[in-house]
Design a protein around this motif. Structure first.
Motif, PDB file in Angstrom:
ATOM      1  N   GLU A  56       0.749  -1.224  -0.031  1.00  0.00           N
ATOM      2  CA  GLU A  56      -0.093   0.027   0.102  1.00  0.00           C
ATOM      3  C   GLU A  56       0.713   1.257  -0.068  1.00  0.00           C
ATOM      4  O   GLU A  56       1.509   1.588   1.122  1.00  0.00           O
ATOM      5  CB  GLU A  56      -0.886  -0.049   1.148  1.00  0.00           C
ATOM      6  N   LEU A  57       1.105   1.640  -1.085  1.00  0.00           N
ATOM      7  CA  LEU A  57       1.858   3.171  -1.245  1.00  0.00           C
ATOM      8  C   LEU A  57       1.045   4.326  -0.747  1.00  0.00           C
ATOM      9  O   LEU A  57       0.116   4.451  -1.198  1.00  0.00           O
ATOM     10  CB  LEU A  57       2.364   3.224  -2.838  1.00  0.00           C
ATOM     11  N   GLN A  58       1.595   5.047   0.184  1.00  0.00           N
ATOM     12  CA  GLN A  58       1.058   6.192   0.801  1.00  0.00           C
ATOM     13  C   GLN A  58       1.737   7.375   0.263  1.00  0.00           C
ATOM     14  O   GLN A  58       2.749   7.588   0.170  1.00  0.00           O
ATOM     15  CB  GLN A  58       1.366   6.178   2.223  1.00  0.00           C
TER      16      GLN A  58
ATOM     17  N   ASP B 191      -1.909   3.632  -3.422  1.00  0.00           N
ATOM     18  CA  ASP B 191      -2.202   3.022  -4.412  1.00  0.00           C
ATOM     19  C   ASP B 191      -1.577   1.614  -3.730  1.00  0.00           C
ATOM     20  O   ASP B 191      -0.824   1.430  -3.293  1.00  0.00           O
ATOM     21  CB  ASP B 191      -1.073   3.208  -5.583  1.00  0.00           C
ATOM     22  N   ARG B 192      -2.611   0.757  -4.058  1.00  0.00           N
ATOM     23  CA  ARG B 192      -2.468  -0.562  -3.534  1.00  0.00           C
ATOM     24  C   ARG B 192      -1.787  -1.659  -4.710  1.00  0.00           C
ATOM     25  O   ARG B 192      -2.506  -1.532  -5.794  1.00  0.00           O
ATOM     26  CB  ARG B 192      -3.618  -1.366  -3.034  1.00  0.00           C
ATOM     27  N   LEU B 193      -0.789  -2.297  -4.509  1.00  0.00           N
ATOM     28  CA  LEU B 193      -0.204  -3.098  -5.584  1.00  0.00           C
ATOM     29  C   LEU B 193      -0.078  -4.387  -5.124  1.00  0.00           C
ATOM     30  O   LEU B 193       0.553  -4.574  -4.132  1.00  0.00           O
ATOM     31  CB  LEU B 193       1.211  -2.537  -6.059  1.00  0.00           C
TER      32      LEU B 193
ATOM     33  N   ASP C 113       3.375  -8.627  -8.190  1.00  0.00           N
ATOM     34  CA  ASP C 113       3.479  -8.652  -9.760  1.00  0.00           C
ATOM     35  C   ASP C 113       2.615  -7.605 -10.423  1.00  0.00           C
ATOM     36  O   ASP C 113       2.862  -7.512 -11.813  1.00  0.00           O
ATOM     37  CB  ASP C 113       3.288  -9.983 -10.408  1.00  0.00           C
ATOM     38  N   GLU C 114       1.985  -6.666  -9.560  1.00  0.00           N
ATOM     39  CA  GLU C 114       1.130  -5.778 -10.193  1.00  0.00           C
ATOM     40  C   GLU C 114       1.921  -4.518 -10.399  1.00  0.00           C
ATOM     41  O   GLU C 114       2.823  -3.948  -9.603  1.00  0.00           O
ATOM     42  CB  GLU C 114      -0.122  -5.204  -9.369  1.00  0.00           C
ATOM     43  N   THR C 115       1.477  -3.623 -11.450  1.00  0.00           N
ATOM     44  CA  THR C 115       2.228  -2.470 -11.710  1.00  0.00           C
ATOM     45  C   THR C 115       1.367  -1.250 -12.091  1.00  0.00           C
ATOM     46  O   THR C 115       0.319  -1.478 -12.483  1.00  0.00           O
ATOM     47  CB  THR C 115       2.877  -2.573 -13.412  1.00  0.00           C
ATOM     48  N   ALA C 116       2.034  -0.221 -11.340  1.00  0.00           N
ATOM     49  CA  ALA C 116       1.355   1.242 -11.527  1.00  0.00           C
ATOM     50  C   ALA C 116       2.233   2.022 -12.383  1.00  0.00           C
ATOM     51  O   ALA C 116       3.393   1.970 -12.447  1.00  0.00           O
ATOM     52  CB  ALA C 116       1.233   1.820 -10.141  1.00  0.00           C
TER      53      ALA C 116
ATOM     54  N   GLU D 165      11.428   9.222  -9.942  1.00  0.00           N
ATOM     55  CA  GLU D 165      11.466   8.845  -8.388  1.00  0.00           C
ATOM     56  C   GLU D 165      10.232   8.798  -7.815  1.00  0.00           C
ATOM     57  O   GLU D 165       9.071   9.761  -8.159  1.00  0.00           O
ATOM     58  CB  GLU D 165      12.158   9.842  -7.729  1.00  0.00           C
ATOM     59  N   LEU D 166       9.753   7.656  -7.251  1.00  0.00           N
ATOM     60  CA  LEU D 166       8.680   7.570  -6.483  1.00  0.00           C
ATOM     61  C   LEU D 166       8.228   8.619  -5.470  1.00  0.00           C
ATOM     62  O   LEU D 166       9.273   8.495  -4.653  1.00  0.00           O
ATOM     63  CB  LEU D 166       8.239   6.195  -5.921  1.00  0.00           C
ATOM     64  N   GLU D 167       7.096   9.251  -5.366  1.00  0.00           N
ATOM     65  CA  GLU D 167       7.076  10.289  -4.148  1.00  0.00           C
ATOM     66  C   GLU D 167       6.243   9.400  -2.966  1.00  0.00           C
ATOM     67  O   GLU D 167       5.777  10.168  -2.162  1.00  0.00           O
ATOM     68  CB  GLU D 167       6.181  11.343  -4.863  1.00  0.00           C
ATOM     69  N   ALA D 168       6.078   8.231  -2.975  1.00  0.00           N
ATOM     70  CA  ALA D 168       5.493   7.486  -1.768  1.00  0.00           C
ATOM     71  C   ALA D 168       6.298   7.976  -0.547  1.00  0.00           C
ATOM     72  O   ALA D 168       7.370   7.980  -0.481  1.00  0.00           O
ATOM     73  CB  ALA D 168       5.358   6.206  -1.946  1.00  0.00           C
ATOM     74  N   GLN D 169       5.587   8.053   0.616  1.00  0.00           N
ATOM     75  CA  GLN D 169       5.975   8.276   1.985  1.00  0.00           C
ATOM     76  C   GLN D 169       6.453   7.053   2.628  1.00  0.00           C
ATOM     77  O   GLN D 169       7.409   7.311   3.447  1.00  0.00           O
ATOM     78  CB  GLN D 169       4.948   8.919   2.852  1.00  0.00           C
ATOM     79  N   ASN D 170       6.064   5.912   1.989  1.00  0.00           N
ATOM     80  CA  ASN D 170       6.546   4.756   2.814  1.00  0.00           C
ATOM     81  C   ASN D 170       7.398   3.674   1.851  1.00  0.00           C
ATOM     82  O   ASN D 170       7.473   2.547   2.146  1.00  0.00           O
ATOM     83  CB  ASN D 170       5.464   3.871   3.346  1.00  0.00           C
ATOM     84  N   ALA D 171       7.820   4.393   0.788  1.00  0.00           N
ATOM     85  CA  ALA D 171       8.784   3.373  -0.029  1.00  0.00           C
ATOM     86  C   ALA D 171       9.245   4.285  -1.057  1.00  0.00           C
ATOM     87  O   ALA D 171       8.999   5.542  -1.090  1.00  0.00           O
ATOM     88  CB  ALA D 171       7.674   2.401  -1.071  1.00  0.00           C
TER      89      ALA D 171
END
Length: 114
Positions: A35-37, A71-73, A76-79, A98-104
């Motif tokens: 779960e990307l935050q 965004d929930r992945l 093997d799922e891609t966003a 660069e991914l701007e997620a808080q937790n990844a």
């Protein structure tokens, strides 16, 4: 948590509109859902460099809605996250996403020529 990133760059042709299009694909390469935050509506940053110097940044001069999101992945799922650079000068560049997620974290880069 294991994320893999890939960056695709579509360069304009002579008959094109002069816009470089970026597509950043982030894949959950792990065995568990992720779960990307996100703290706002900007989910990815795109930066273009030439000779080690930054020449363009997607977020410069832009405002993003200040809303929490996720965004929930599944495994093997891609966003995918997109950005555009209008009217670039001819030259050779390095694009970094660069991914701007808080937790990844996840990053991808590629070379391209306009």
């Amino acid at each position: 948590m294991e994320l893999e990133g890939d960056l695709d760059v579509q360069v304009p042709t002579d008959a094109g509109d002069g816009t470089v299009a970026f597509t950043f694909s982030v894949t959950n390469a792990g065995a568990d859902p992720i779960e990307l935050q996100f703290s706002d509506a900007c989910k990815a940053e795109f930066v273009v460099r030439a000779d080690g110097q930054e020449v363009w940044r997607f977020t410069d001069g832009r405002m993003f809605a200040q809303v929490l999101g996720s965004d929930r992945l599944a495994p093997d799922e891609t966003a995918t996250y997109d950005g555009e650079w209008s009217d670039p000068q001819p030259g050779s560049y390095t694009a970094v996403a660069e991914l701007e997620a808080q937790n990844a974290t996840c990053e991808a880069r590629t070379e391209f020529t306009v």
